[in-house]
Design an enzyme around this catalytic site. Structure first.
Site, PDB file in Angstrom:
ATOM      1  CE1 TYR A  37      27.704  34.136  45.743  1.00  0.00           C
ATOM      2  CE2 TYR A  37      28.539  33.991  43.493  1.00  0.00           C
ATOM      3  CZ  TYR A  37      27.622  33.613  44.451  1.00  0.00           C
ATOM      4  OH  TYR A  37      26.649  32.714  44.135  1.00  0.00           O
ATOM      5  CG  HIS A 193      33.961  26.473  45.498  1.00  0.00           C
ATOM      6  ND1 HIS A 193      35.030  26.332  46.354  1.00  0.00           N
ATOM      7  CD2 HIS A 193      32.893  26.780  46.288  1.00  0.00           C
ATOM      8  CE1 HIS A 193      34.637  26.564  47.603  1.00  0.00           C
ATOM      9  NE2 HIS A 193      33.350  26.813  47.596  1.00  0.00           N
ATOM     10  NE  ARG A 223      32.316  32.621  52.506  1.00  0.00           N
ATOM     11  CZ  ARG A 223      31.391  32.157  51.665  1.00  0.00           C
ATOM     12  NH1 ARG A 223      31.023  30.898  51.693  1.00  0.00           N
ATOM     13  NH2 ARG A 223      30.826  32.952  50.784  1.00  0.00           N
ATOM     14  CD  GLU A 265      24.952  26.952  53.266  1.00  0.00           C
ATOM     15  OE1 GLU A 265      24.271  26.087  52.689  1.00  0.00           O
ATOM     16  OE2 GLU A 265      26.064  27.339  52.839  1.00  0.00           O
ATOM     17  CE1 TYR A 316      25.762  27.599  42.082  1.00  0.00           C
ATOM     18  CE2 TYR A 316      25.365  28.993  44.009  1.00  0.00           C
ATOM     19  CZ  TYR A 316      25.924  27.861  43.438  1.00  0.00           C
ATOM     20  OH  TYR A 316      26.636  26.989  44.224  1.00  0.00           O
TER      21      TYR A 316
END
Ligand code: HEM
Lengths: 346, 200
Positions: A37, A193, A223, A265, A316
């Protein structure tokens, strides 16, 4: 010549696939051989002709079938589209943004004619021809957000900006990577989040929020995010997890190429003019491993990314059950050589 | 047992203390009565003369009713359940004046539902005092059927509405006043998960 829209399904017989041109334009999300991330935000500038970044909102060969799938999801579960009462103006802002942009980018498919507040919208692929009064909800068959996003690929969240935070106060969410709009609506940036591992501790969300609060009108940002999905299913919602979850047990060395999909995405961020809200379109692209492996570089790199992905992220993203089978399959494409820098195929 | 912060959506609670205000509404269930009694120790003169106490004793609180009444609040309500008290609370919040201060104490189910009623009437949630006391039981919304199961003490729990076996997450919605429950063996229904008492 306009886009040739495919007739295909994202459920039951899963007839979805990408044409060879669409495989080449797939927004592969890894610019290096590993993934973690980061605050990976950049200006949403137009990209090369034919790429998913050519236009502000990409319309592709899956458009008509995706809109049919969205209608099926909404018929089953109307809670996938919600807008708190103070968000109607932002809905009109979004309708304007999408109609103007789609008509400009794809004039052969969409036409918008404005005469004061009387707007005439033609959507040829979906056979829609409506005249309505901008700002008057009674002149549309749905609220403005629902009306236009039933005609526009990807999920949409509209965030109200107040108290130095963003609040998820409206959205339409039918092609999501396992999160619930109905549960998250009304939450702020940190709350929705909350389930994401590691990123809070790394300060990623604090920095990302700071950036988003300052996004200016006319200067959108973007992003990429990614996960994996078994079968080309758009609606991987928690609501239906008990229906699609079993798919994860069906991966075998023989069917990886056909069943396992990289799900990317393309997320963009837009300031809306009247409401000062932020709209967050989440556009989902799917590609099966067989298609992805037509680019040796992509297959090689994906092998390394999935093999070395931190356990927290793998859990996750729900990869745990089939990760070894997938890594084994991808390893056939990895000769150990260097990969070229950047996202592109080769 | 104190509630530890886990993920960012999971509420955390403080300790009630008397606030400046023209009226005070104190809402508690079960062991939450103790938090009101503790607040009373530092309350200024006249505090309870301008206060209403809404108390839901539930299974364990009958013994506190007399002590709460002895604080001599302007109004005292003793209700049989949170659900039964909610219509009255909504009315109170809807007609509240600016100077009203709200204090919530007891189980997370009580705090969450009373807070929701307050925020729906336009009261800012961050202005509300909260203190957790007593059971760690959770209100859980099944993400699949949307039914809420009350007073969940086990992990996993069977949804009282659709019967799926739910993993109780820490992900919490103020708008629903509930934690999220997600089918724990969705991928392989033959998996048997032992049930443990984790929210006593
Ligand atoms: C305002 C716009 C945004 C919205 C509405 C949004 C929404 C979401 C949602 C609903 C989730 C799923 C959380 C769950 O598991 O329940 C998520 C995941 C995530 N978000 Fe955002 N997000 C936004 C902006 C950003 C930005 C700017 C970043 C920048 C770094 C970011 C980073 C992430 C990451 C890393 C994940 C985990 C994704 C994964 O591993 O698959 N988000 N986001």
């Amino acid at each position: 010549m306009g886009i040739q829209f495919r007739k295909e399904t994202f459920r039951d017989d899963f007839s979805f696939k990408n044409s060879p041109e669409h495989v080449r334009r797939f927004p592969f999300p890894f610019h290096e051989d590993s993934y973690m991330y980061a605050v990976n935000i950049e200006p949403h500038k137009p990209g090369p002709k034919g790429s998913v970044l050519e236009f502000p909102f990409d319309v592709d060969e899956h458009y008509v079938s995706e809109m049919e799938d969205r209608a099926l999801v909404l018929a089953e579960d109307p809670l996938r589209c919600q807008s708190l009462p103070h968000m109607t103006l932002a809905g009109w802002d979004l309708l304007e943004l999408l109609m103007v942009s789609m008509a400009e980018s794809y004039p052969e498919h969409f036409t918008l004619t404005r005469d004061g507040d009387t707007w005439h919208w033609i959507n040829r692929p979906l056979g829609i021809d409506d005249t309505f009064v901008f700002g008057d909800t009674s002149t549309l068959p749905y609220g403005p957000m629902e009306y236009i996003t039933r005609q526009s690929q990807g999920d949409y969240c509209i965030l109200d900006q107040r108290d130095g935070n963003l609040w998820m106060d409206a959205g339409i969410v039918t092609t999501q990577a396992d999160w619930s709009l109905d549960f998250d609506i009304g939450m702020n940036f940190f709350e929705w989040h909350a389930p994401v591992p590691l990123a809070h501790e790394k300060g990623i969300f604090t920095r990302a929020l700071k950036f988003l609060l300052n996004v200016q009108q006319g200067q959108p940002a973007r992003r990429l995010n990614w996960t994996m999905t078994i079968n080309p299913r758009l609606d991987t919602s928690p609501e239906n997890y008990h229906k699609w979850g079993p798919d994860r047990t069906t991966v075998t060395p023989e069917n990886v190429g056909d069943k396992v999909h990289l799900r990317v995405e393309l997320q963009t961020f837009w300031r809306l003019p009247r409401s000062n809200a932020l709209v967050f379109p989440i556009r989902c692209y799917l590609i099966k491993m067989d298609e992805l492996a037509t680019s040796p570089k992509w297959a090689k790199r994906l092998h390394r990314v999935i093999r070395d992905l931190p356990e927290e992220l793998a859990t996750y993203k729900g990869l745990t059950r089939y990760r070894p089978t997938l890594v084994e399959w991808l390893s056939k494409y990895d000769d150990g050589g260097v990969t070229s820098p950047g996202f592109g195929p080769d | 047992m104190p509630i530890e912060p886990t993920i960012k959506s999971r509420p955390i609670y403080g300790t009630l203390s008397p606030q400046k205000g023209t009226e005070h509404l104190l809402i508690a269930d079960a062991e939450g009565a103790q938090a009101i009694l503790d607040l009373a120790k530092s309350a200024p003169e006249g505090f309870f003369a301008a206060a209403e106490i809404v108390y839901i004793p539930r299974a364990s609180g009958e013994g506190h009713v007399a002590a709460l009444k002895a604080l001599k609040p302007a109004r005292f309500y003793d209700g049989p359940s949170i659900a039964a008290a909610l219509p009255r609370l909504r009315q109170t919040f809807a007609t509240a004046h600016m100077g009203l201060r709200v204090y919530l104490a007891g189980t997370e189910g009580l705090i969450g539902q009373a807070m929701l009623a307050a925020t729906e009437a336009g009261i800012d949630y961050s202005s509300i005092q909260t203190e957790h006391r007593g059971s760690l039981a959770r209100r859980v919304q099944c993400v699949h059927c949307k039914g809420v199961t009350e007073d969940v003490t086990t992990q996993p729990v069977t949804c009282a509405h659709c019967g799926l076996t739910l993993f109780v997450r820490d992900h919490y919605s103020r708008r629903l006043a509930a934690f999220q429950g997600v089918c724990i063996n969705a991928e392989d229904r033959s998996e048997q998960v032992p049930v443990e008492e984790v929210f006593p």
